[in-house]
Each structure stands twice: as C-alpha cells, then as structure tokens.
Design a protein around this motif. Sequence first.
Motif, PDB file in Angstrom:
ATOM      1  N   VAL A  56      40.402  32.521  16.877  1.00 38.19           N
ATOM      2  CA  VAL A  56      42.649  33.314  16.337  1.00 38.19           C
ATOM      3  C   VAL A  56      42.798  32.709  18.329  1.00 38.19           C
ATOM      4  O   VAL A  56      44.005  32.041  18.369  1.00 38.19           O
ATOM      5  CB  VAL A  56      42.434  33.852  17.140  1.00 38.19           C
ATOM      6  CG1 VAL A  56      43.767  35.637  17.267  1.00 38.19           C
ATOM      7  CG2 VAL A  56      42.088  35.555  15.744  1.00 38.19           C
ATOM      8  N   LEU A  57      42.560  32.151  19.097  1.00 37.12           N
ATOM      9  CA  LEU A  57      42.828  32.067  20.028  1.00 37.12           C
ATOM     10  C   LEU A  57      42.589  30.368  19.864  1.00 37.12           C
ATOM     11  O   LEU A  57      43.678  30.038  20.751  1.00 37.12           O
ATOM     12  CB  LEU A  57      41.924  32.506  21.631  1.00 37.12           C
ATOM     13  CG  LEU A  57      42.393  33.753  22.341  1.00 37.12           C
ATOM     14  CD1 LEU A  57      41.618  34.737  21.785  1.00 37.12           C
ATOM     15  CD2 LEU A  57      42.228  33.597  23.397  1.00 37.12           C
ATOM     16  N   PRO A  85      46.660  45.443  15.889  1.00 34.25           N
ATOM     17  CA  PRO A  85      47.880  44.670  16.762  1.00 34.25           C
ATOM     18  C   PRO A  85      47.394  43.900  18.354  1.00 34.25           C
ATOM     19  O   PRO A  85      46.357  44.530  18.894  1.00 34.25           O
ATOM     20  CB  PRO A  85      48.669  45.544  17.407  1.00 34.25           C
ATOM     21  CG  PRO A  85      48.846  46.840  15.939  1.00 34.25           C
ATOM     22  CD  PRO A  85      47.307  46.636  15.507  1.00 34.25           C
ATOM     23  N   ALA A  86      47.271  42.912  18.814  1.00 32.91           N
ATOM     24  CA  ALA A  86      47.126  41.779  19.195  1.00 32.91           C
ATOM     25  C   ALA A  86      47.737  40.616  20.207  1.00 32.91           C
ATOM     26  O   ALA A  86      48.909  40.591  18.828  1.00 32.91           O
ATOM     27  CB  ALA A  86      46.124  41.673  19.079  1.00 32.91           C
ATOM     28  N   VAL A  87      48.405  41.088  21.295  1.00 35.74           N
ATOM     29  CA  VAL A  87      49.233  39.466  21.842  1.00 35.74           C
ATOM     30  C   VAL A  87      48.242  38.142  22.248  1.00 35.74           C
ATOM     31  O   VAL A  87      47.237  38.711  23.231  1.00 35.74           O
ATOM     32  CB  VAL A  87      49.756  40.190  22.614  1.00 35.74           C
ATOM     33  CG1 VAL A  87      50.969  39.241  23.551  1.00 35.74           C
ATOM     34  CG2 VAL A  87      51.072  41.264  22.271  1.00 35.74           C
ATOM     35  N   VAL A  88      48.485  37.643  21.791  1.00 38.47           N
ATOM     36  CA  VAL A  88      47.945  36.061  22.360  1.00 38.47           C
ATOM     37  C   VAL A  88      49.174  35.316  23.604  1.00 38.47           C
ATOM     38  O   VAL A  88      50.183  35.216  23.267  1.00 38.47           O
ATOM     39  CB  VAL A  88      47.618  35.203  21.181  1.00 38.47           C
ATOM     40  CG1 VAL A  88      46.624  33.945  22.140  1.00 38.47           C
ATOM     41  CG2 VAL A  88      46.433  35.932  20.520  1.00 38.47           C
ATOM     42  N   GLY A 102      44.600  23.698  28.008  1.00 40.20           N
ATOM     43  CA  GLY A 102      45.660  25.384  27.910  1.00 40.20           C
ATOM     44  C   GLY A 102      44.405  26.121  28.160  1.00 40.20           C
ATOM     45  O   GLY A 102      43.615  26.401  28.200  1.00 40.20           O
ATOM     46  N   GLN A 103      45.119  27.357  28.737  1.00 41.38           N
ATOM     47  CA  GLN A 103      44.428  28.364  29.051  1.00 41.38           C
ATOM     48  C   GLN A 103      45.099  28.938  27.538  1.00 41.38           C
ATOM     49  O   GLN A 103      46.589  29.704  27.516  1.00 41.38           O
ATOM     50  CB  GLN A 103      44.232  29.193  30.077  1.00 41.38           C
ATOM     51  CG  GLN A 103      45.612  29.231  30.623  1.00 41.38           C
ATOM     52  CD  GLN A 103      45.124  29.927  32.546  1.00 41.38           C
ATOM     53  OE1 GLN A 103      43.793  30.009  32.856  1.00 41.38           O
ATOM     54  NE2 GLN A 103      46.006  30.208  33.127  1.00 41.38           N
ATOM     55  N   ALA A 104      44.139  30.305  27.180  1.00 43.01           N
ATOM     56  CA  ALA A 104      44.858  31.768  26.597  1.00 43.01           C
ATOM     57  C   ALA A 104      44.140  32.950  27.082  1.00 43.01           C
ATOM     58  O   ALA A 104      42.953  32.858  27.329  1.00 43.01           O
ATOM     59  CB  ALA A 104      45.125  31.461  25.046  1.00 43.01           C
ATOM     60  N   SER A 105      45.124  33.878  27.021  1.00 37.57           N
ATOM     61  CA  SER A 105      43.994  35.229  26.659  1.00 37.57           C
ATOM     62  C   SER A 105      44.759  35.958  25.581  1.00 37.57           C
ATOM     63  O   SER A 105      46.034  36.406  25.226  1.00 37.57           O
ATOM     64  CB  SER A 105      44.291  36.046  28.191  1.00 37.57           C
ATOM     65  OG  SER A 105      44.395  35.464  28.694  1.00 37.57           O
ATOM     66  N   LEU A 106      43.866  36.985  25.307  1.00 36.72           N
ATOM     67  CA  LEU A 106      44.252  38.446  23.972  1.00 36.72           C
ATOM     68  C   LEU A 106      44.365  39.464  25.071  1.00 36.72           C
ATOM     69  O   LEU A 106      43.172  39.958  25.318  1.00 36.72           O
ATOM     70  CB  LEU A 106      43.136  38.113  22.656  1.00 36.72           C
ATOM     71  CG  LEU A 106      43.074  38.291  21.709  1.00 36.72           C
ATOM     72  CD1 LEU A 106      43.432  38.207  20.764  1.00 36.72           C
ATOM     73  CD2 LEU A 106      42.628  40.052  21.667  1.00 36.72           C
TER      74      LEU A 106
END
Length: 287
Positions: A56-57, A85-88, A102-106
């Motif tokens: 997903v990320l 539900p989740a937000v990235v 890049g970086q990403a958080s959930l």
Amino acid sequence: MPEAASAPTAPRATIGDSEFDRDTALTLREPGVYDIDLSAGWTIISAVNGGYLLAVLGRALADALPHGDPFTISAHYLTASQPGPAVVRTDVVRTGRTLSTGQASLFQYDDQGNEVERIRVLASYGDLDALPDDVRTTAKPPAIPPMGHCFGPEDGPAPVSGSSAIADRLMLKLDPSTLGWALGQPSGKGEMRAWFGLADGRDADPLSLLLAVDALPPTAFEIGISGWVPTVELTVHIRCRPAPGPLRVSITTRNLAGGFLEEDAEVWDSADRLVAQSRQLARVRLG
C-alpha cells in the motif's frame, strides 16, 4: 450419451485488474496525501499483514515520486494496523536522474479519535527496465519439490492454527520439508520454502514482491514457537521485474535471541532470476 460440459474456469486476473490491485488502490485527497480502506482480506488473525501494508505504501510512493519502481524500501512497524480507513502521507526527499527517494507513513484513528501512526517507510525508486543486464552471482534458486508435491492450507484436514483471511488471497504451496510444525514435529531449522502466487492468477510485479517476502508462515514455527510473530522492521530490495509465472520464496532464520529473530528472504521468478531479497526483525512471544 453426451459428456457433461465442464464448468467454466474463471479468467486469470491481470496486473492492474485484480483483487490485490483493488485492495491496494488509494484515493488522492491532496498532493502527497492519500485515503484507503484497508481490506480485511489480508489479515493474519486480526492484524493486517505487513507485506500488504508495505505494498500500500509502496503504491503511494510510486504515485508521489517521478520514478515508479521500488528499488529499496525500509519499513518500521510502530503499531498493529486494523482493517478500515487509513491515511497515507508521503514526502519527496530527493529526486535525481536515476533514483528518487521518498518517505511515507500510514495513520489510523484510535477509539478516542486520536491519530496513530502505524508504519513509516523510507524508500528509493527508479526504473527497473533501465538496469543493465550484467549479472554476476553465486546465488542459486531454492530447491523446492514440484508444485504437485507441495502442500497448501487447503490440503490440511482442518484450518491450521493461526490461519487467516490472507490464505484465501494466495496460491501458496509449501515445501513438505518445512512443514513439520503443521504435524507437531518442527524441524528446528528455521526454514520456510514455498511456491507463491496470487489466488486469482495475477502475475507478479514489483509491488506484489513487497507482499511475497512477508506472506509465508513464520520460520519461528519450524523452531517450535507458535503464535503471532509481529514484524518490527522490514527492508526489501527489488532486483528486477519478475517474469510471468509462479515465484519461489525461501526464508531462513539463523538466530533467535532476546525475544527477537531475523528472517532473510529470497524470491526467485520462473526464469530463475533473483527478483527480490529482504531482511526483517520480528518479535517472538516466548513462554
């Protein structure tokens, strides 16, 4: 008497049009911010599988960065994710000619409505098709019996303890020599090997390789430890775009100490190429 017509077979899913693609699809809310409903179909017991979360990320970063293929991605799993539900949120760290980082958080919300970070990743992306063909390696594909001599969850007399919804999404055929745990006779070797694919027939791509490295039963089972083995950190290297056909996944653990173990995974495609490697640190519930 005419022969009965055979039941029609379901068409194979294709990359971009499969359950995996639908369940990892994100909706762009604003630049760098994505919404998703994490599917319960990829859970282990009640927690969402770490490989599915990484995909997903990984998909979010493929959209946010100018390059589309993950080369290396490292994830720290902070709290257990739940279906829903989740937000990235993504952030472009650097862009270059051949690599972008890049970086990403959930994030999800707890019962009090507070935002909770579930997983944070740092990754570098590029173009796998632009890599040179020169390969110099001593690595060899794992020796796994033919698929017809291996066993999946559907071959057992009853659901395996700890089995979960994710098993229905996968084509998983385990090497019998790594199945002692299922018979109450673990080998003690800390090894797991299997043929791997998606149940709907979708071929592998770089994003599904992020799932493949974390989809087999834990090697802890073959050490004689049962129960959930939650991932603390997972780093994956994608080495090339996989050829169509089933994958072979080999995972080993050499050291369990202090309630933690490492798992080293290799993923090989139908063309005998090493397409992905990973190492993860996982917590073991002892006693």
